[in-house]
Write an enzyme that holds these catalytic residues in place. Sequence first.
Site, PDB file in Angstrom:
ATOM      1  CE  LYS A   1      -3.885  -1.614   2.882  1.00  0.00           C
ATOM      2  NZ  LYS A   1      -4.712  -1.360   1.717  1.00  0.00           N
TER       3      LYS A   1
ATOM      4  NE  ARG B   1     -11.120  -9.147  -2.894  1.00  0.00           N
ATOM      5  CZ  ARG B   1     -11.150  -8.372  -3.752  1.00  0.00           C
ATOM      6  NH1 ARG B   1     -11.816  -8.346  -5.325  1.00  0.00           N
ATOM      7  NH2 ARG B   1     -11.345  -6.600  -3.762  1.00  0.00           N
TER       8      ARG B   1
HETATM    9  N1  BES Z   1      -7.746  -3.041   3.965  1.00  0.00           N
HETATM   10  C1  BES Z   1      -8.461  -2.846   2.528  1.00  0.00           C
HETATM   11  C2  BES Z   1      -9.689  -1.963   2.597  1.00  0.00           C
HETATM   12  C3  BES Z   1      -9.613  -0.899   2.814  1.00  0.00           C
HETATM   13  C4  BES Z   1      -8.888   0.355   2.493  1.00  0.00           C
HETATM   14  C5  BES Z   1     -10.393  -0.249   4.400  1.00  0.00           C
HETATM   15  C6  BES Z   1      -9.471   1.745   3.602  1.00  0.00           C
HETATM   16  C7  BES Z   1     -10.748   0.363   5.228  1.00  0.00           C
HETATM   17  C8  BES Z   1      -9.802   1.410   4.203  1.00  0.00           C
HETATM   18  C9  BES Z   1      -8.796  -4.112   1.641  1.00  0.00           C
HETATM   19  O1  BES Z   1      -7.820  -5.760   1.717  1.00  0.00           O
HETATM   20  C10 BES Z   1      -7.723  -4.038   0.730  1.00  0.00           C
HETATM   21  O2  BES Z   1      -6.448  -3.132   0.532  1.00  0.00           O
HETATM   22  N2  BES Z   1      -8.865  -3.377  -0.404  1.00  0.00           N
HETATM   23  C11 BES Z   1      -8.408  -3.150  -2.279  1.00  0.00           C
HETATM   24  C12 BES Z   1      -8.771  -3.839  -3.002  1.00  0.00           C
HETATM   25  C13 BES Z   1      -7.696  -4.137  -4.329  1.00  0.00           C
HETATM   26  C14 BES Z   1      -6.376  -4.628  -4.173  1.00  0.00           C
HETATM   27  C15 BES Z   1      -8.541  -4.654  -5.116  1.00  0.00           C
HETATM   28  C16 BES Z   1      -8.257  -1.527  -1.959  1.00  0.00           C
HETATM   29  O3  BES Z   1      -9.754  -1.606  -1.647  1.00  0.00           O
HETATM   30  O4  BES Z   1      -7.980  -0.473  -2.779  1.00  0.00           O
HETATM   31 ZN    ZN Z   2      -5.766  -5.130   1.612  1.00  0.00          ZN
END
Ligand code: BES
Ligand code: ZN
Length: 501
Positions: free
Chosen positions: A280, A354
């Site tokens: 991230k 997921r």
């Molecule tokens: N934990 C994150 C989602 C999230 C983002 C929760 C901001 C709370 C605040 C999740 O695991 C994630 O990183 N999702 C990605 C999915 C993408 C790679 C398809 C996202 O939302 O960017």
């Molecule tokens: Zn994630």
Amino acid sequence: MQFFSSGSLSERSSGDVLIVPCFGSKVSSKSKGQTKNKESALHECSLIASLGDLDREAKFQLKASAFKGSLGETFLFCSSDIKEKRILFVGLGEEADFSFDNARKAFANACVFCHSKHFKKINLLATNLKHFDQAVEAFIFRNWSFEHLRGKKRPSVLWESLHILGGPADAKKIAQRASALMEGVFLARDLITNNADVVTPQHLVHVAKTLGKDAKTKTTVFNKKRIEKEKMGLFLAVAEGSSYEPAFIIIEYRGNPSSKDKTVLVGKGVTYDTGGLSLKPTASMDTMKADMSGSGCVLGVMKAAQNLKIKQNLTVVIATTDNAIGPKSYRPGDVFKAYNGKTVEVLNTDAEGRLTLADAMSYAIKELKPTRLIDVATLTGACVIALGEYVSAVMTRDSALEKGLMQASYTTGEKLWPMPLVEEYRDLLKSDIADLKNIGNRFGSSLQAGLFLEEFTEGCPAWAHLDIAGPAYADKAYGYFPKHATGYGVRLLMEFLESLD
Ligand code: BES
Ligand code: ZN
Ligand code: ZN
């Protein structure tokens, strides 16, 4: 927290403050018949008539201070002649607009004011107070702070006792019930707020085992070896990069042993989400200790269900690990086999939630045979883009489940909105080398995450997915919710469970 209740003001014990709720007034209007002004706010405050001469003095002070009784407004009146030395006037807004949500807002605000003055013993004048239940609920809901991280030994509960004067006959019971429910909310908030190196998978195991000591409850924990034996390949892939041992937690509460009905709640338990090798950006990581909010929520629900001895069978399932970078981290492009036999091509290691949920859900459906399964997860950033920070998404094909959850959302003020499982988007999850990919494209990616999870719901009579990425963690306080971990979902799901026959 302790609670007392008496019929009238004269029966009160000493305290640090007497709270007097007041309705506000319309701003003076020149049109005939509508000339309501500040006086009407003061009129409502004649509730304190039994204070004798002070009543006049308080009215004078209120008027001089331009207190209007608007929603969330507070005014502190001090006098050596009052038992508590202080009266806190709390604005309820206009009487015609006084909803149960406004009652919550006014009293959450009153609670914050009491914190700022370090008041410990609160007396509350509740004669004819409309929406009493919600007012008391919010006053308790906000009585939480997290001070462990400052290294101070300050209590997490700030005010200590509440004496309700002139409230309903069962005022004390109502307050005690709300307090028992809030223990669940506070458990969730504590877990979500604390450091990721404290709230590790093993810490969640510890909490689950503590909950398992209740007579109606049984906790089962699978260690890594057992998870391998169960062939939860997606969950294990996520856990590869972690220096903590993963855990698969099952907590079974039997509130209605003669019934076969069972609700299973599956909570996302990623104790920290770096994104893995699909790292991230720095700023996006700041709140990722909260990526176990789903599991914090379902553990909170379990705690509240036990406290309130609900007459429902409830099982909580959590597949917990952190999503870290290490020499063994799972890699984009690799394919892993799920518990239900489906193969998944991982194209983004940041779509890890997921994967953990997929194995938890298919295991729960096969082995625990739920009547309904609800997963709760901080699943997608896209959900925050779609619905904002205060609203969660619900995705389901079961109209009764959707109706029940939406009704609970309305009653509790924990906001929820339906999002569709659009069949046409399923193609986006097709892989050339496996049954599925773990990501689709950028457009409506929350819905694609929902569709991905649906691939693991075969045999489930009713399933709903709650994406709580927005409301789980707040940048600032809003409504009656506190800053940081809100404990979102505990009240919502408890209300839902209690609404089941
Ligand atoms: N934990 C994150 C989602 C999230 C983002 C929760 C901001 C709370 C605040 C999740 O695991 C994630 O990183 N999702 C990605 C999915 C993408 C790679 C398809 C996202 O939302 O960017
Ligand atoms: Zn994630
Ligand atoms: Zn995540």
